[in-house]
Design an enzyme around this catalytic site. Structure first.
Site, PDB file in Angstrom:
ATOM      1  N   ARG A   1       0.874  -1.181   0.000  1.00  0.00           N
ATOM      2  CA  ARG A   1       0.000   0.000   0.000  1.00  0.00           C
ATOM      3  C   ARG A   1       0.907   1.226   0.000  1.00  0.00           C
ATOM      4  O   ARG A   1       2.026   1.177   0.511  1.00  0.00           O
ATOM      5  CB  ARG A   1      -0.898   0.008   1.235  1.00  0.00           C
ATOM      6  CG  ARG A   1      -1.833  -1.187   1.348  1.00  0.00           C
ATOM      7  CD  ARG A   1      -2.628  -1.134   2.649  1.00  0.00           C
ATOM      8  NE  ARG A   1      -3.537  -2.268   2.789  1.00  0.00           N
ATOM      9  CZ  ARG A   1      -3.239  -3.405   3.412  1.00  0.00           C
ATOM     10  NH1 ARG A   1      -2.038  -3.544   3.974  1.00  0.00           N
ATOM     11  NH2 ARG A   1      -4.116  -4.384   3.490  1.00  0.00           N
TER      12      ARG A   1
ATOM     13  N   LYS B   1      -2.307  -2.670   7.872  1.00  0.00           N
ATOM     14  CA  LYS B   1      -3.494  -2.277   8.626  1.00  0.00           C
ATOM     15  C   LYS B   1      -3.562  -3.050   9.938  1.00  0.00           C
ATOM     16  O   LYS B   1      -3.221  -4.226  10.002  1.00  0.00           O
ATOM     17  CB  LYS B   1      -4.750  -2.553   7.791  1.00  0.00           C
ATOM     18  CG  LYS B   1      -4.903  -1.612   6.603  1.00  0.00           C
ATOM     19  CD  LYS B   1      -6.214  -1.854   5.878  1.00  0.00           C
ATOM     20  CE  LYS B   1      -6.404  -0.864   4.742  1.00  0.00           C
ATOM     21  NZ  LYS B   1      -7.687  -1.069   4.034  1.00  0.00           N
TER      22      LYS B   1
ATOM     23  N   HIS C   1      -2.619   2.397  -6.048  1.00  0.00           N
ATOM     24  CA  HIS C   1      -3.291   1.118  -5.842  1.00  0.00           C
ATOM     25  C   HIS C   1      -3.346   0.299  -7.127  1.00  0.00           C
ATOM     26  O   HIS C   1      -3.445  -0.929  -7.080  1.00  0.00           O
ATOM     27  CB  HIS C   1      -4.700   1.343  -5.291  1.00  0.00           C
ATOM     28  CG  HIS C   1      -5.022   0.461  -4.125  1.00  0.00           C
ATOM     29  ND1 HIS C   1      -4.303   0.485  -2.943  1.00  0.00           N
ATOM     30  CD2 HIS C   1      -5.969  -0.510  -3.971  1.00  0.00           C
ATOM     31  CE1 HIS C   1      -4.811  -0.407  -2.107  1.00  0.00           C
ATOM     32  NE2 HIS C   1      -5.807  -1.019  -2.712  1.00  0.00           N
TER      33      HIS C   1
ATOM     34  N   ARG D   1      -0.479  -1.936  -7.063  1.00  0.00           N
ATOM     35  CA  ARG D   1      -0.723  -3.037  -6.113  1.00  0.00           C
ATOM     36  C   ARG D   1      -1.635  -4.091  -6.763  1.00  0.00           C
ATOM     37  O   ARG D   1      -1.381  -5.294  -6.658  1.00  0.00           O
ATOM     38  CB  ARG D   1      -1.352  -2.469  -4.846  1.00  0.00           C
ATOM     39  CG  ARG D   1      -1.706  -3.487  -3.770  1.00  0.00           C
ATOM     40  CD  ARG D   1      -2.088  -2.711  -2.508  1.00  0.00           C
ATOM     41  NE  ARG D   1      -2.887  -3.465  -1.569  1.00  0.00           N
ATOM     42  CZ  ARG D   1      -2.403  -4.273  -0.620  1.00  0.00           C
ATOM     43  NH1 ARG D   1      -1.092  -4.444  -0.529  1.00  0.00           N
ATOM     44  NH2 ARG D   1      -3.196  -4.894   0.212  1.00  0.00           N
TER      45      ARG D   1
ATOM     46  N   HIS E   1      -3.862  -9.109   3.315  1.00  0.00           N
ATOM     47  CA  HIS E   1      -5.316  -9.210   3.472  1.00  0.00           C
ATOM     48  C   HIS E   1      -5.645 -10.145   4.636  1.00  0.00           C
ATOM     49  O   HIS E   1      -5.144 -11.263   4.684  1.00  0.00           O
ATOM     50  CB  HIS E   1      -5.966  -9.764   2.199  1.00  0.00           C
ATOM     51  CG  HIS E   1      -5.970  -8.806   1.059  1.00  0.00           C
ATOM     52  ND1 HIS E   1      -6.155  -9.193  -0.261  1.00  0.00           N
ATOM     53  CD2 HIS E   1      -5.813  -7.453   1.027  1.00  0.00           C
ATOM     54  CE1 HIS E   1      -6.126  -8.140  -1.041  1.00  0.00           C
ATOM     55  NE2 HIS E   1      -5.910  -7.063  -0.288  1.00  0.00           N
TER      56      HIS E   1
ATOM     57  N   TYR F   1      -8.961 -10.783  -7.598  1.00  0.00           N
ATOM     58  CA  TYR F   1      -7.968 -10.909  -8.657  1.00  0.00           C
ATOM     59  C   TYR F   1      -8.219 -12.116  -9.545  1.00  0.00           C
ATOM     60  O   TYR F   1      -7.753 -12.158 -10.685  1.00  0.00           O
ATOM     61  CB  TYR F   1      -6.566 -10.941  -8.051  1.00  0.00           C
ATOM     62  CG  TYR F   1      -6.269  -9.669  -7.298  1.00  0.00           C
ATOM     63  CD1 TYR F   1      -6.102  -8.471  -7.982  1.00  0.00           C
ATOM     64  CD2 TYR F   1      -6.236  -9.644  -5.908  1.00  0.00           C
ATOM     65  CE1 TYR F   1      -5.885  -7.293  -7.298  1.00  0.00           C
ATOM     66  CE2 TYR F   1      -6.017  -8.467  -5.220  1.00  0.00           C
ATOM     67  CZ  TYR F   1      -5.848  -7.293  -5.923  1.00  0.00           C
ATOM     68  OH  TYR F   1      -5.657  -6.119  -5.248  1.00  0.00           O
TER      69      TYR F   1
END
Length: 301
Positions: A148, A172, A243, A246, A269, A278
Site C-alpha cells: 500500500r 493495517k 493502488h 498493487r 489481506h 484478482y
C-alpha cells in the site's frame, strides 16, 4: 453543542479508544465535515442538535448528484458511526442515521496494467538526479512488492534486507508482514540508498527510506502527485493510481500460477475473500484473450 466541538470529541474517541490510524481518522473527519459544511451553507445550522432527517435527505440527494456510489457509501458509513457515538455520549437524543440504509457497493474489477505497460512506465523514469532515482525506486517497490502507498512511505532502512531480498512492513491494524523483493528492486534500492539518498539531504538523520530534500518522509499525497506526473510523461492513457500498481502486482502473480493464499499473505489481506477479486481480473483477461486469439472469434470467420 456546536458541530465542530462534537467533532473534536469524536476525534479524541477515535484516537484514544478506537486506536485508529491518523489516515483513517482524517478520512472519517473529512466525510463528516462535508455534511457540516453542507448544512451550514444551505440550512445555516451550526448546532448538531438541529440537524434532522430532512437535512440528511437533502444531503444524500446532493451526494447522489455529485459523487460515485462508492464515495456515497463511505460518507454514509462515517456518519452512521459518528451518530452511534453521539447518541451513546448523549450529545444528541436521537440517532437520525438509523433510518438510512447503506446502499450495497457495486462490484467492479480493478484497473491493471499489462507487463509491457509496467515496463514502459518504469523505463520512462529517466534517472538524472537523486529525486528521479527516488521516484523510480518508489514505483519499483509498489509494483515489485505490492505494498500500500502508506506502507511504502513508512519504510525505514532497517525494514529492507537487500542481501536476502525481502521487505518488512507494517500494514493495517499494525500487523507486520514480510514480502519478497525481486533482484531488480534490490539492486535499485541499494544504489539509491548508498549513492543518491545522501544527496537528497545533507547529513541525513532520518531512517525513512524515501525522503524529500528536507529529510522528511514522502507523504502519500505527495506520491500521488509524483505518480501522476510520471504517468503523464509516459504517455500511458489509463488512469493509474498507487493502488493500480498493487492490483497489477497481485494480478501478474496470479496469472503466473502463484497460490492465492501466498498472494493474500503478501498483500496483507486478513480475509482471503478480499484477494479473490484478482481471480475475476484474470477471468476477464482470459475472455479477452479468447476473443482475440481463438480462430472462431475472429471477424469474417
Amino acid at each position: 453543542m456546536k458541530c465542530r466541538e462534537a467533532l473534536k470529541e469524536y476525534k479524541q474517541y477515535l484516537i484514544v479508544e478506537k486506536g485508529h490510524s491518523s489516515h483513517t481518522i482524517d478520512s472519517y473527519l473529512r466525510d463528516i465535515n462535508h455534511l457540516y459544511d453542507y448544512v451550514l451553507k444551505y440550512n445555516h445550522i451550526d448546532d448538531i442538535e438541529y440537524i434532522n432527517k430532512d437535512h440528511i435527505y437533502q444531503y444524500l440527494k446532493f451526494l447522489h448528484s455529485s459523487f460515485k456510489a462508492s464515495s456515497i457509501q463511505r460518507h454514509m458509513v462515517a456518519l452512521r458511526q459518528f451518530y452511534i457515538f453521539l447518541t451513546r455520549e448523549n450529545i444528541v437524543s436521537v440517532n437520525i442515521m438509523s433510518s438510512f440504509d447503506i446502499a450495497k457497493k457495486g462490484k467492479y474489477l480493478p484497473t491493471v496494467l499489462t507487463v509491457e505497460e509496467v515496463e514502459h512506465l518504469i523505463q520512462s523514469i529517466e534517472i538524472i538526479d537523486p529525486v528521479s532515482m527516488r521516484n523510480k525506486c518508489m514505483v519499483e517497490v509498489l509494483y515489485g512488492c505490492g505494498l500500500r502507498v502508506s506502507e511504502m512511505c513508512q519504510l525505514t532502512i532497517p525494514n529492507i534486507n537487500i542481501n536476502k531480498g525481502f521487505v518488512k512492513c507494517i500494514g493495517k491494524g499494525n500487523k507486520e508482514r514480510i514480502v519478497p523483493m525481486n533482484t531488480t528492486c534490490c539492486q535499485l534500492i541499494k544504489e539509491y540508498i548508498e549513492v543518491y539518498r545522501p544527496q537528497l539531504c545533507e547529513n541525513v538523520k532520518s531512517q525513512y527510506i524515501f525522503i524529500d530534500k528536507r529529510g522528511n518522509p514522502i507523504e502519500r499525497d505527495n506520491f500521488y502527485h509524483i505518480l501522476e506526473k510520471i504517468v503523464k510523461q509516459s504517455g500511458i492513457r489509463k488512469h493509474i493510481s498507487p493502488h493500480t500498481l498493487r492490483h497489477t502486482f497481485a494480478t501478474h502473480l496470479l496469472e503466473n500460477d502463484a497460490d492465492l493464499r501466498s498472494i493474500q499473505e503478501m498483500l496483507g489481506h486478513s480475509d482471503i475473500s478480499t484477494t479473490t477479486i484478482y481471480t475475476q481480473v484474470s477471468k476477464s483477461k482470459m475472455i479477452e484473450d479468447y476473443k482475440n486469439l481463438h480462430p472462431r472469434s475472429k471477424k469474417g470467420i
